[in-house]
Scaffold this motif. Structure first.
Motif, short mmCIF file in Angstrom:
data_model
loop_
_atom_site.label_atom_id
_atom_site.label_comp_id
_atom_site.label_asym_id
_atom_site.label_seq_id
_atom_site.Cartn_x
_atom_site.Cartn_y
_atom_site.Cartn_z
N ILE A 95 71.90 25.67 57.25
CA ILE A 95 71.20 24.90 56.20
C ILE A 95 71.69 25.34 54.81
CG2 ILE A 95 68.91 24.42 55.18
CD1 ILE A 95 69.40 23.06 57.90
N ALA A 96 71.85 26.65 54.64
CA ALA A 96 72.34 27.15 53.35
C ALA A 96 73.72 26.55 53.07
CB ALA A 96 72.41 28.67 53.37
N ARG A 97 74.58 26.52 54.08
CA ARG A 97 75.94 25.99 53.90
C ARG A 97 75.90 24.50 53.61
NH1 ARG A 97 77.73 29.96 58.34
NH2 ARG A 97 78.76 31.54 57.07
N PHE A 98 74.94 23.81 54.22
CA PHE A 98 74.78 22.37 53.94
C PHE A 98 74.55 22.17 52.44
CE2 PHE A 98 72.02 18.83 52.97
CZ PHE A 98 72.62 17.77 53.63
N TRP A 99 73.65 22.97 51.85
CA TRP A 99 73.33 22.77 50.42
C TRP A 99 74.47 23.22 49.52
CZ3 TRP A 99 70.33 19.20 49.22
CH2 TRP A 99 69.27 18.86 50.05
N ILE A 100 75.19 24.24 49.96
CA ILE A 100 76.35 24.67 49.16
C ILE A 100 77.38 23.53 49.13
CG2 ILE A 100 78.30 26.29 49.11
CD1 ILE A 100 76.27 28.40 50.33
N GLN A 101 77.57 22.91 50.30
CA GLN A 101 78.52 21.79 50.37
C GLN A 101 78.02 20.58 49.56
OE1 GLN A 101 79.59 19.21 53.89
NE2 GLN A 101 80.89 20.97 54.25
N PHE A 102 76.72 20.35 49.61
CA PHE A 102 76.13 19.27 48.81
C PHE A 102 76.45 19.50 47.33
CE2 PHE A 102 72.56 17.80 46.18
CZ PHE A 102 72.45 16.46 46.56
N LEU A 136 67.43 17.81 44.63
CA LEU A 136 67.17 19.26 44.61
C LEU A 136 65.69 19.54 44.34
CD1 LEU A 136 70.30 20.63 42.74
CD2 LEU A 136 69.86 20.58 45.20
N GLU A 137 65.07 18.71 43.53
CA GLU A 137 63.63 18.86 43.27
C GLU A 137 62.85 18.72 44.59
OE1 GLU A 137 61.86 19.60 40.66
OE2 GLU A 137 59.85 18.97 41.27
N GLU A 138 63.24 17.69 45.37
CA GLU A 138 62.49 17.41 46.60
C GLU A 138 62.85 18.33 47.76
OE1 GLU A 138 63.27 13.23 47.00
OE2 GLU A 138 62.25 12.91 45.08
N GLU A 139 64.14 18.65 47.86
CA GLU A 139 64.60 19.40 49.04
C GLU A 139 64.89 20.87 48.73
OE1 GLU A 139 64.83 17.82 51.95
OE2 GLU A 139 64.49 15.81 51.16
N ILE A 182 59.56 15.67 34.91
CA ILE A 182 60.02 14.88 36.07
C ILE A 182 60.49 15.80 37.20
CG2 ILE A 182 61.70 13.11 36.83
CD1 ILE A 182 61.75 12.14 33.92
N LEU A 183 61.06 16.95 36.81
CA LEU A 183 61.63 17.86 37.81
C LEU A 183 61.00 19.25 37.65
CD1 LEU A 183 65.27 16.69 37.04
CD2 LEU A 183 64.04 16.12 39.13
N PRO A 184 59.66 19.35 37.80
CA PRO A 184 58.99 20.61 37.45
C PRO A 184 59.43 21.82 38.28
CG PRO A 184 57.47 19.12 38.57
CD PRO A 184 58.72 18.34 38.28
#
Ligand SMILES: N[C@@H](CCC(=O)N[C@@H](CS)C(=O)NCC(=O)O)C(=O)O
Length: 228
Positions: A95-102, A136-139, A182-184
């Motif tokens: 999951i961490a690698r997924f976000w790094i790639q994102f 990024l705010e949501e996930e 909007i992105l608290p």
């Protein structure tokens, strides 16, 4: 021992890619020599070390060059496993690698704003950039302190540029992106990240960065690089 060999980092002061490597080296308390590159007149060493992309950062470990910031971070994590920056569990690592790639894939979205020439182009680029931040705010970290949980990890380092670079970027392009109303949660994470001593004591000054980005923007608009 592999981890005791000499470490050198070729970088450039304004580069957010270089910054995340510096943060990782500091978090792991790895001693290194820093070589500041003039990107308009790259050193022969840089051209030899990274003949494919000719970009910074390049980490040189025991004479072996490693390029691409994400690859470098993974290498650092493997060679110096203390103070781990990736979760231990394979699923959480994935999951961490997924976000790094994102982050890697969406990074260019922001630079599209740098190159926007017309009002319409700028509005479209702004919408795309805000979409990335909303994801990024949501996930993202949500109610956790960091993406990684209670301590910072590679995902935090990957998005760390948002905490200081984005403000300079917003001022340069004249667009507000990280609106706290909007992105608290993302905004709160960015503030926490920026307050970490390794970050606070190391990032370039806002004014210096804005002046640099303004110069780069003018240069890009006169002669846009072909990267899309
Ligand atoms: N994907 C690369 C990007 C590195 C990058 O774009 N570096 C820029 C500085 S921010 C650079 O060296 N530019 C010099 C050039 O393009 O000639 C990474 O993650 O390391």
């Amino acid at each position: 021992m592999e981890e005791d060999k000499e470490v050198k980092l070729h970088g450039s002061w304004a580069s957010p890619f270089v910054q995340k490597v510096k943060w990782a080296l500091q978090l792991k308390q790895i001693k290194y020599d820093y070589v500041e590159e003039d990107l308009s007149n790259k050193s022969d060493s840089l051209l030899q070390y990274n003949p494919v992309y000719k970009k910074v950062p390049v980490l040189v470990h025991g004479g072996n060059p490693i390029s691409e910031s994400t690859v470098i971070l993974e290498y650092i994590e493997q060679v110096w496993p203390h103070n781990p920056l990736l979760p231990q569990h394979p699923y959480e690592r994935a999951i961490a690698r997924f976000w790094i790639q994102f982050g890697e894939q969406k990074g260019l979205t922001f630079f599209a704003l740098m190159f926007a020439k017309t009002h319409d182009e700028q509005e479209k680029a702004k919408k795309n950039a805000i979409e990335v931040l909303k994801t990024l705010e949501e996930e993202g970290p949500g109610d956790k302190i960091f993406f990684n949980g209670d301590s910072i990890g590679l995902v935090d380092l990957s998005f760390g540029w948002i905490s200081y670079f984005l403000e300079a970027f917003e001022e340069t392009v004249g667009v507000k992106l990280l609106e706290p109303s909007i992105l608290p949660r993302l905004h709160a994470w960015a503030q926490r990240f920026k307050e970490l001593p390794i970050v606070k004591e190391n990032h370039p000054s806002h004014e210096k960065l804005v002046a640099h980005l303004r110069r780069s923007r003018e240069k890009f608009l006169k002669n846009p690089p072909i990267i899309f």
